[in-house]
Design a protein around this motif. Structure first.
Motif, PDB file in Angstrom:
ATOM      1  N   ALA A 137      41.822  40.430  45.198  1.00  0.00           N
ATOM      2  CA  ALA A 137      41.060  41.116  46.237  1.00  0.00           C
ATOM      3  C   ALA A 137      39.666  41.509  45.752  1.00  0.00           C
ATOM      4  O   ALA A 137      38.725  41.597  46.538  1.00  0.00           O
ATOM      5  CB  ALA A 137      41.812  42.363  46.701  1.00  0.00           C
ATOM      6  N   GLY A 138      39.531  41.776  44.457  1.00  0.00           N
ATOM      7  CA  GLY A 138      38.264  42.223  43.890  1.00  0.00           C
ATOM      8  C   GLY A 138      37.719  41.263  42.852  1.00  0.00           C
ATOM      9  O   GLY A 138      38.140  40.105  42.758  1.00  0.00           O
ATOM     10  N   SER A 139      36.782  41.734  42.054  1.00  0.00           N
ATOM     11  CA  SER A 139      36.090  40.872  41.097  1.00  0.00           C
ATOM     12  C   SER A 139      35.930  41.584  39.760  1.00  0.00           C
ATOM     13  O   SER A 139      36.110  42.797  39.647  1.00  0.00           O
ATOM     14  CB  SER A 139      34.710  40.485  41.639  1.00  0.00           C
ATOM     15  N   ILE A 140      35.568  40.792  38.746  1.00  0.00           N
ATOM     16  CA  ILE A 140      35.320  41.302  37.400  1.00  0.00           C
ATOM     17  C   ILE A 140      33.943  40.833  36.966  1.00  0.00           C
ATOM     18  O   ILE A 140      33.615  39.646  37.098  1.00  0.00           O
ATOM     19  CB  ILE A 140      36.384  40.808  36.404  1.00  0.00           C
TER      20      ILE A 140
ATOM     21  N   ASP B  43      40.927  55.336  45.659  1.00  0.00           N
ATOM     22  CA  ASP B  43      41.666  55.034  46.887  1.00  0.00           C
ATOM     23  C   ASP B  43      41.040  55.725  48.092  1.00  0.00           C
ATOM     24  O   ASP B  43      40.927  55.134  49.179  1.00  0.00           O
ATOM     25  CB  ASP B  43      43.125  55.462  46.734  1.00  0.00           C
ATOM     26  N   ALA B  44      40.605  56.982  47.906  1.00  0.00           N
ATOM     27  CA  ALA B  44      39.986  57.722  49.004  1.00  0.00           C
ATOM     28  C   ALA B  44      38.680  57.066  49.426  1.00  0.00           C
ATOM     29  O   ALA B  44      38.378  56.964  50.623  1.00  0.00           O
ATOM     30  CB  ALA B  44      39.758  59.172  48.597  1.00  0.00           C
TER      31      ALA B  44
ATOM     32  N   VAL C  19      33.202  50.227  46.110  1.00  0.00           N
ATOM     33  CA  VAL C  19      33.626  50.874  44.872  1.00  0.00           C
ATOM     34  C   VAL C  19      33.481  49.911  43.710  1.00  0.00           C
ATOM     35  O   VAL C  19      33.883  48.747  43.795  1.00  0.00           O
ATOM     36  CB  VAL C  19      35.090  51.364  44.967  1.00  0.00           C
ATOM     37  N   LYS C  20      32.881  50.407  42.628  1.00  0.00           N
ATOM     38  CA  LYS C  20      32.841  49.697  41.360  1.00  0.00           C
ATOM     39  C   LYS C  20      33.526  50.567  40.319  1.00  0.00           C
ATOM     40  O   LYS C  20      33.472  51.797  40.393  1.00  0.00           O
ATOM     41  CB  LYS C  20      31.401  49.410  40.935  1.00  0.00           C
TER      42      LYS C  20
ATOM     43  N   LEU D  48      42.950  45.548  44.668  1.00  0.00           N
ATOM     44  CA  LEU D  48      41.962  46.411  45.317  1.00  0.00           C
ATOM     45  C   LEU D  48      40.629  45.679  45.443  1.00  0.00           C
ATOM     46  O   LEU D  48      40.221  44.960  44.521  1.00  0.00           O
ATOM     47  CB  LEU D  48      41.743  47.690  44.498  1.00  0.00           C
ATOM     48  N   PRO D  49      39.910  45.874  46.556  1.00  0.00           N
ATOM     49  CA  PRO D  49      38.596  45.217  46.718  1.00  0.00           C
ATOM     50  C   PRO D  49      37.499  45.968  45.975  1.00  0.00           C
ATOM     51  O   PRO D  49      36.546  46.479  46.559  1.00  0.00           O
ATOM     52  CB  PRO D  49      38.396  45.276  48.239  1.00  0.00           C
TER      53      PRO D  49
END
Length: 370
Positions: free
Chosen positions: A253-256, A157-158, A166-167, A190-191
């Motif tokens: 928002a993010g990916s896998i 988060d930070a 971020v990954k 989360l992205p």
């Protein structure tokens, strides 16, 4: 400033269309956790019997790499944040590679007291990979030998709040597959790019492999509800150079993505220049071409070492010893690993050495730090 011959070598590499190399720096062997598939303390050189590279050494290597148009460095370990000089290392890499450089790190996210994500970002860090295998504190501790996933989540988060990419790296195990799915679902809100990593039949994971291995194909089938209609995210957008596909489920928002070196064991487009903690460069860990960089640092001849590295990468996809392919891009962190013997394809530099038969079972880990 590169010589004419070195500029020609960079041009020849660029003409192949391959991804330009980046520095994959293993900063230490120390880790304060003990993941079941990694077990770092089993290594005979745990803690390093030899002097590791200094922050000044990394700055010099990065400055030379920058002249060769290298614009990315990734730091791993061990746990790189345990180095007392980690901020100086990051700053030296960022300064050496120059404006616009990509500087990343893999960490378990349980940062030591006195170190913050903000300090890392101010030193030059641009992205962070966090190893997270369960969101449940008890099950996470069973997998990782300690630590707290809530601290890792706070680190994530930070980093996002500071604008870092971020990954999240999650190793797949059959016993903990629902934990992995819960980690993957972080990408819903989360992205982040969550990378699901196949267990490999190497090192300490050999004891787990027969019962715990689960393939990418099986996981994809079980997550079909997410992937139906999912859009593919370009690797350039994610800052990812590995060959896996990254999918963004509808509305997420993010990916896998997947790192699958057990079921898809080839890395013909791998482009990491691996450098061990004590400064041994490996253009390809399956070849007997290790280059100890400390003599070149002392003699001011890093340009010769990088020329050899680029020639090695140019030739490795046509190496008859490997049937024209470059297989399985394992990451060997440790300095005293026995090395596979192989007749060199290129003339060796005078400082090249090492090489015995088969690597021992303890100490190789699944890739994916980049």
């Amino acid at each position: 400033m590169l010589s004419t011959s070195h500029r020609d070598l960079v041009a020849a590499f660029t003409a192949t269309g391959r991804n330009h190399p980046y520095l994959a720096l293993t900063l230490n062997s120390l880790c304060n956790l003990d993941c079941v598939f990694c077990k770092p303390r089993c290594m005979p050189d745990y803690g390093h019997k030899d002097r590791p590279l200094t922050s000044a050494d990394y700055a010099a290597i990065a400055a030379e790499a920058g002249a060769w148009q290298v614009r990315k460095a990734h730091c791993s370990g061990g746990e790189p944040t345990l180095r007392a000089d980690i901020l100086a290392v990051i700053e030296g890499l960022a300064d050496g590679l120059g404006p616009g450089a990509t500087i990343g790190m893999t960490s378990h996210g349980n940062l030591r007291r006195g170190l913050s994500v903000e300090q890392l970002q101010q030193a030059g860090l641009t992205y962070l990979n966090v190893s997270l295998h369960s969101l449940d504190p008890g099950r996470s501790a069973a997998i990782m030998g300690g630590g707290d996933p809530r601290e890792a989540r706070a680190t994530i988060d930070a980093a996002l709040a500071l604008g870092l990419r971020v990954k999240v790296n999650c190793v797949l195990q059959r016993t903990y597959i629902e934990d992995a799915f819960a980690v993957a679902e972080l990408a819903r809100d989360l992205p982040v790019a969550v990378r699901l990593i196949e267990l490999q039949n190497i090192g300490p994971a050999q004891a787990l492999f027969d019962t715990e291995f689960i393939s990418e194909a099986e996981v994809r089938d079980r997550l079909q509800r997410w992937f139906t209609g999912a859009g593919e995210v370009p690797r350039t957008q994610l800052g990812v150079r590995s060959p896996g596909r990254y999918l963004r489920p509808d509305g997420w928002a993010g990916s896998i993505g997947f790192i699958s070196n057990s079921s898809c064991a080839t890395c013909s487009d791998a482009n990491r220049i691996k450098i061990t903690p004590t400064g041994v460069a490996r253009p390809c860990i399956l070849h007997n071409r290790d280059i100890p960089l400390k003599p070149h640092l002392a003699d001011g001849t890093l340009g010769d070492a990088f020329a050899h590295l680029f020639r090695s990468m140019l030739d490795r996809d046509t190496n008859d010893a490997w049937q024209g392919y470059h297989y399985v891009d394992y990451d060997l962190r440790w300095d005293r690993m026995e090395r596979p013997q192989d007749a060199p394809i290129l003339p060796l530099l005078p400082v090249l050495s090492r090489g015995t038969a088969e690597p021992p079972s303890c100490g190789r880990r699944a890739p994916g730090e980049g």
